[in-house]
Design an enzyme around this catalytic site. Structure first.
Site, PDB file in Angstrom:
ATOM      1  N   TYR A  50       0.840  -1.196   0.000  1.00 34.42           N
ATOM      2  CA  TYR A  50       0.000   0.000   0.000  1.00 34.42           C
ATOM      3  C   TYR A  50       0.881   1.254   0.000  1.00 34.42           C
ATOM      4  CZ  TYR A  50      -4.143  -2.848   1.062  1.00 34.42           C
ATOM      5  OH  TYR A  50      -5.166  -3.765   1.034  1.00 34.42           O
ATOM      6  N   GLY A 110     -25.001   4.866  -2.768  1.00 34.71           N
ATOM      7  CA  GLY A 110     -25.926   5.918  -3.204  1.00 34.71           C
ATOM      8  C   GLY A 110     -25.419   6.683  -4.397  1.00 34.71           C
ATOM      9  N   GLY A 150     -16.700  -0.513  -4.684  1.00 31.02           N
ATOM     10  CA  GLY A 150     -16.139   0.639  -5.371  1.00 31.02           C
ATOM     11  C   GLY A 150     -17.048   1.846  -5.404  1.00 31.02           C
ATOM     12  N   GLY A 151     -17.957   1.958  -4.434  1.00 33.81           N
ATOM     13  CA  GLY A 151     -18.882   3.090  -4.366  1.00 33.81           C
ATOM     14  C   GLY A 151     -20.226   2.813  -4.986  1.00 33.81           C
ATOM     15  N   LEU A 152     -20.380   1.681  -5.677  1.00 36.73           N
ATOM     16  CA  LEU A 152     -21.634   1.369  -6.361  1.00 36.73           C
ATOM     17  C   LEU A 152     -22.806   1.273  -5.390  1.00 36.73           C
ATOM     18  CD1 LEU A 152     -22.557   0.634  -9.320  1.00 36.73           C
ATOM     19  CD2 LEU A 152     -22.464  -1.755  -8.587  1.00 36.73           C
ATOM     20  N   LEU A 153     -22.534   0.831  -4.163  1.00 39.97           N
ATOM     21  CA  LEU A 153     -23.599   0.626  -3.173  1.00 39.97           C
ATOM     22  C   LEU A 153     -23.709   1.782  -2.184  1.00 39.97           C
ATOM     23  CD1 LEU A 153     -22.798  -3.135  -2.448  1.00 39.97           C
ATOM     24  CD2 LEU A 153     -24.617  -2.233  -3.914  1.00 39.97           C
ATOM     25  N   SER A 208     -13.857  -4.160  -0.034  1.00 40.73           N
ATOM     26  CA  SER A 208     -14.727  -3.440  -0.972  1.00 40.73           C
ATOM     27  C   SER A 208     -16.208  -3.676  -0.655  1.00 40.73           C
ATOM     28  CB  SER A 208     -14.436  -3.836  -2.423  1.00 40.73           C
ATOM     29  OG  SER A 208     -15.029  -2.930  -3.331  1.00 40.73           O
ATOM     30  N   PRO A 209     -16.636  -3.408   0.579  1.00 45.53           N
ATOM     31  CA  PRO A 209     -18.027  -3.668   0.955  1.00 45.53           C
ATOM     32  C   PRO A 209     -19.039  -2.812   0.205  1.00 45.53           C
ATOM     33  CG  PRO A 209     -16.912  -2.404   2.667  1.00 45.53           C
ATOM     34  CD  PRO A 209     -15.849  -2.847   1.706  1.00 45.53           C
TER      35      PRO A 209
END
Length: 329
Positions: free
Chosen positions: A53, A224, A219-222, A215-216
């Site tokens: 990282y 909103g 990638g931001g899809l969940l 990635s819960p």
């Protein structure tokens, strides 16, 4: 904060895991320290990182930021269950020199010493294999891990991105050698990506591994994303933008946001709370860039989802079902 055991171990960890991948590339050292302070104050005791990282020419930078935070107050180290990873090439990009990556005994020995130096600590609680190494036998890997445990440099070993058969092979080899084996699996798992339910999570449960989803929010899809776009707050980017280009995915995500809007729920918090209801899950990894994002993740721990909401989520994002029924009779 709520706590649970990490798999079959006696180790107690928070149900939210602080992911640090943004520390360095997107969040500077001072802001990263502020986030870690806030996490610890909120009761989060499980911090996850990796030797690579920082990325590119700054590989290792994230571990250095965590190390400087520990150095600022040594009492912090005793409160934190520290997890890092080994596998990626730590030599310069394009450097062809061998033995600077994967899971050979040589690289494990070199990598753990380098991580300890960057983290400014003398032990790592959970040392994770960032990827399965198809070239190195597990006999060699466990020999190296057992030496590190005996030296007091690590306490437990975990896997990340392993297939179900890899978890089984790793722990059957450990059993034969008298080693403790894997205690956790860090995998891609969320409402929109449920393939881990077929074999990875059942294998983890059967062998006593705690499941740590990364990635819960996919990638931001969940989180909103469509509502934010419509309100002009933030445009989708990266993985979520690519996914929304597919009309069926956009319809699915819109149905998800409509369901939560009906029940007065925030999408990101709901996605995390759903993972906390899943069998075998220890806690999802959240990677906040700001203190406000951390506060949102913390609210998910207290969020109780009704059966109506859980049923609606399953209808929108149906899981694959168990193996082999998911692909056979």
């Amino acid at each position: 904060m709520k706590y649970t055991q990490l798999g079959r171990t006696g180790l107690k960890v928070s149900r939210i895991v602080l992911g640090t991948m943004n520390f360095g590339p997107q969040t500077d050292e001072a802001a990263s320290h502020t986030i870690m302070d806030a996490a610890l104050d909120a009761g989060i005791n499980f911090f996850d990182t990796a030797n690579v990282y920082g990325w590119g020419e700054n590989k290792g930078r994230t571990e250095e930021i965590i190390g400087s935070w520990f150095a600022g107050d040594r009492s912090r180290r005793d409160k934190v269950v520290l997890a890092t990873k080994v596998y990626g090439n730590m030599a310069g990009d394009g450097d062809p020199w061998p033995n600077h990556d994967r899971l050979s005994a040589l690289n494990i020995r070199r990598a753990v010493d380098a991580s300890l130096k960057r983290l400014q600590t003398d032990y790592i609680d959970l040392y994770q294999f960032h990827h399965i190494d198809r070239r190195t036998p597990f006999e060699e890997i466990w020999q190296a891990i057992d030496v590190l445990v005996q030296q007091g440099k690590i306490l437990y070993a975990g896997s990340s991105n392993f297939p179900g058969w890899g978890i089984a092979k790793a722990n059957e080899t450990a059993r034969r050698l008298g080693s403790y084996g894997l205690v956790s699996e860090q995998c891609l798992y969320n409402l929109a990506e449920r393939r881990a339910e077929m074999e990875v999570i059942p294998a983890a449960q059967d062998y006593g591994l705690g499941v740590i989803p990364w990635s819960p929010l996919h990638g931001g899809l969940l989180g909103g994303v469509i509502k934010k776009e419509n309100e002009g707050k933030r445009r989708a980017s990266g993985r979520s933008a690519d996914a929304l280009a597919n009309s069926s995915v956009r319809e699915q995500v819109q149905a998800y946001e409509n369901l939560l809007d009906k029940h007065g729920l925030e999408p990101g918090e709901t996605a995390l709370a759903w993972l906390l209801t899943r069998p075998g899950v220890t806690g999802p990894i959240v990677g906040p860039r700001t203190a406000d994002q951390l506060a949102s993740a913390l609210r998910a721990v207290e969020l109780e989802l009704s059966q109506e909401v859980l049923t609606g989520l399953d209808e929108i994002f149906p899981g694959p079902g168990p193996s082999p029924e998911a692909f056979a009779w």
